[in-house]
Design an enzyme around this catalytic site. Structure first.
Site, short mmCIF file in Angstrom:
data_model
loop_
_atom_site.label_atom_id
_atom_site.label_comp_id
_atom_site.label_asym_id
_atom_site.label_seq_id
_atom_site.Cartn_x
_atom_site.Cartn_y
_atom_site.Cartn_z
CG HIS A 130 -1.95 -1.04 1.26
ND1 HIS A 130 -2.85 -1.25 0.24
CD2 HIS A 130 -2.23 -1.98 2.21
CE1 HIS A 130 -3.64 -2.28 0.55
NE2 HIS A 130 -3.27 -2.74 1.74
ZN LIG Z 1 -4.08 -6.99 3.25
#
Ligand SMILES: [Zn+2]
Length: 389
Positions: A130
Site C-alpha cells: 500500500h
Molecule cells: Zn491486506
C-alpha cells in the site's frame, strides 16, 4: 532446485506496537517452517538481506522528501503529513531502518532469482503493497515489491508479472506501474466497496490493460476464489509472457482474518500458491519471487498459510493432514496467549470448484469475473466470453 528464504531476526523490527500488523506472525511462521524442517531441505539457502535498501534504491519508488520524513518523524511526537503518525501508520523508533531492511530483503530475493542464482525466493516480511510514492498507507512505509520490480527493470527485465492475492487491493504497486507496459499487475481482492483502500475496480486498467483488478464479493470462499483466479490470471499471464513472476501473498483472505471478509481456508491458500508456482514453471523457467503481506489471524491462519508458501518455494508441497507440532503450539501459547492454535495444516476445506462459464446463471462472483474479463481481455487479444481464453 535452488531456493532462497531471506530471513533475519532484525526483520522483526518492523513493529508498530499495539497494532494489527504484528511481527509475531513472522516469528511463528519461521518457527513452524523450521518445525517441519523446510529450511533444511536440499538446495535451500536461508540468508539475511544483503543490505538494507539505500536511499537511491528507495528512490526508485519514493520521493526524496518522503524518505526524509520517514527518518525524521519518530523523533517528533507532533509530526504531521505523508500519512505518518496516524492510527494506521504510527511511527516507531528505527522506522526507516526497519522499513529499508524489508525492502533490502525483497531486493535480495528478486536479484537472486533474476541473476539465476536461485530458482525461487521468498521474503515473508515483505509485501508492503500500500505504500505510495510520497505517503505511508495501510500499515506500509516503503513499497518493497515496487522497489524490487523497478530494480529488475533497471537490470534489463522487459516483462514482469506481479500477482497480488492479499485480500486488499495492491494499490501502491499498481500506482507505481500504471503507466508502464513492462509490468502487468493483477490484484484479486475483496471489493473496494466493502474494504480498504477503496480502489481496485475492474475499470482501473492501466496502459495497454496492464493493470488488472478482480473485485471479489464479500464472503467469497475457496471455490469462488479459485474459480475467479483460474478465469482471469493464467490467460492474462500467458498472453503477457513474463520473464519472471512476482507475487504478493498476503494471508488475510483467510476466513478467520479479523480485518476482512473473504472466506478462504489454508487449503485454498495452499492451492493458490501452487497455482502461482505452476505459472512460473510454465512461463518463466521457474523464476518466482514471493513476498508475504497482510495477515492478522496471527496464530490461527498466517503461520500455516505461509508455511505452505515456504514449502511451495522450497520443494514438495506440505501434506495438509500434518499435525501441528506440540512444541510450536507451546511457542504460540507463550507468545500469543489469547489465541488458539489449529490442530493441523488443513482446514478440511473442499476445493472442488466449477470452472467459470459465461452462459451459467450469473452469481455476483461470476458478474465480477466477467467485468474484469471485459475490461482487459480484449486489450490482450483474448475473448472475454470464451471460457477457453
Ligand atoms: Zn491486506
Amino acid at each position: 532446485m535452488n531456493s532462497l528464504v531471506v530471513w533475519d531476526d532484525a526483520l522483526l523490527g518492523y513493529d508498530m506496537g499495539d497494532h494489527p500488523l504484528n511481527p509475531v506472525r513472522l516469528r511463528l511462521t519461521m518457527a513452524l517452517a523450521d518445525a517441519y524442517s523446510l529450511l533444511d531441505r536440499d538446495g535451500v539457502t536461508v540468508a539475511p538481506p544483503t543490505a538494507a535498501a539505500s536511499d537511491a534504491e528507495l528512490g526508485l519508488v519514493h520521493r526524496e522528501d518522503y524518505i526524509a520524513a520517514v527518518k525524521a518523524a519518530p523523533d517528533d511526537p507532533f509530526f504531521r503529513g505523508y500519512g505518518l503518525n496516524t492510527p494506521d501508520n504510527p511511527t516507531f523508533d528505527g522506522m526507516h531502518e526497519a522499513s529499508a531492511l524489508i525492502a533490502g530483503a525483497t531486493l535480495t530475493a528478486a536479484r537472486a532469482v533474476w541473476a539465476g542464482e536461485q530458482r525461487r525466493a521468498v521474503n515473508i516480511a515483505g509485501g508492503l503493497h500500500h505504500a505510495m510514492h510520497a505517503r505511508a498507507a495501510g500499515f506500509c512505509v516503503y513499497n518493497d515489491p515496487a522497489i524490487a520490480i523497478k530494480d529488475l527493470l533497471e537490470r534489463g527485465a522487459e516483462r514482469i508479472a506481479y500477482v497480488d492475492i492479499d485480500v486488499h487491493h495492491g494499490d501502491g504497486v499498481q500506482a507505481a506501474f500504471i503507466d508502464d507496459p513492462r509490468v502487468l499487475t493483477i490484484s484479486l481482492h475483496e471489493s473496494p466497496l466493502s474494504l480498504f483502500p477503496g480502489t481496485g475496480f475492474p475499470d482501473e486498467t492501466g496502459v495497454d490493460g496492464t493493470a488488472v483488478n478482480v473485485a471479489l464479493p464479500t464472503g467469497t470462499d475457496d471455490r469462488g476464489w479459485l474459480r475467479a483466479f483460474h478465469a482471469v490470471v493464467p490467460s492474462l499471464v500467458r498472453a503477457f509472457r513474463p520473464q519472471i513472476l512476482f507475487t504478493q501473498c498476503g494471508a488475510d483472505p483467510h476466513r478467520l482474518d479479523p480485518l476482512a471478509n473473504l472466506r478462504l481456508s489454508v487449503d485454498g491458500q495452499r492451492a493458490a500458491y501452487l497455482a502461482l508456482r505452476d505459472l512460473a514453471e510454465e512461463l518463466c523457467e521457474g523464476r518466482w519471487v514471493a513476498t508475504g503481506g497482510g495477515g492478522y489471524a496471527l496464530v490461527e491462519a498466517v503461520p500455516r498459510a505461509w508455511t505452505h508458501l515456504i514449502a511451495a518455494i522450497t520443494g514438495e508441497p506440505l501434506d495438509p493432514a500434518r499435525l501441528i507440532p506440540a512444541e510450536w503450539k507451546d511457542l504460540a501459547a507463550e507468545l500469543c496467549p489469547q489465541r488458539m492454535a489449529m490442530p493441523r495444516m488443513t482446514d478440511d476445506a473442499d476445493l472442488a470448484y466449477r470452472a467459470w462459464d459465461p452462459d451459467g446463471d450469473p452469481s455476483p462472483l461470476d458478474r465480477a469475473i466477467l467485468a474484469t474479463r471485459k475490461a482487459v481481455f480484449p486489450l490482450h487479444g483474448l475473448d472475454p466470453f470464451d471460457p477457453r481464453d
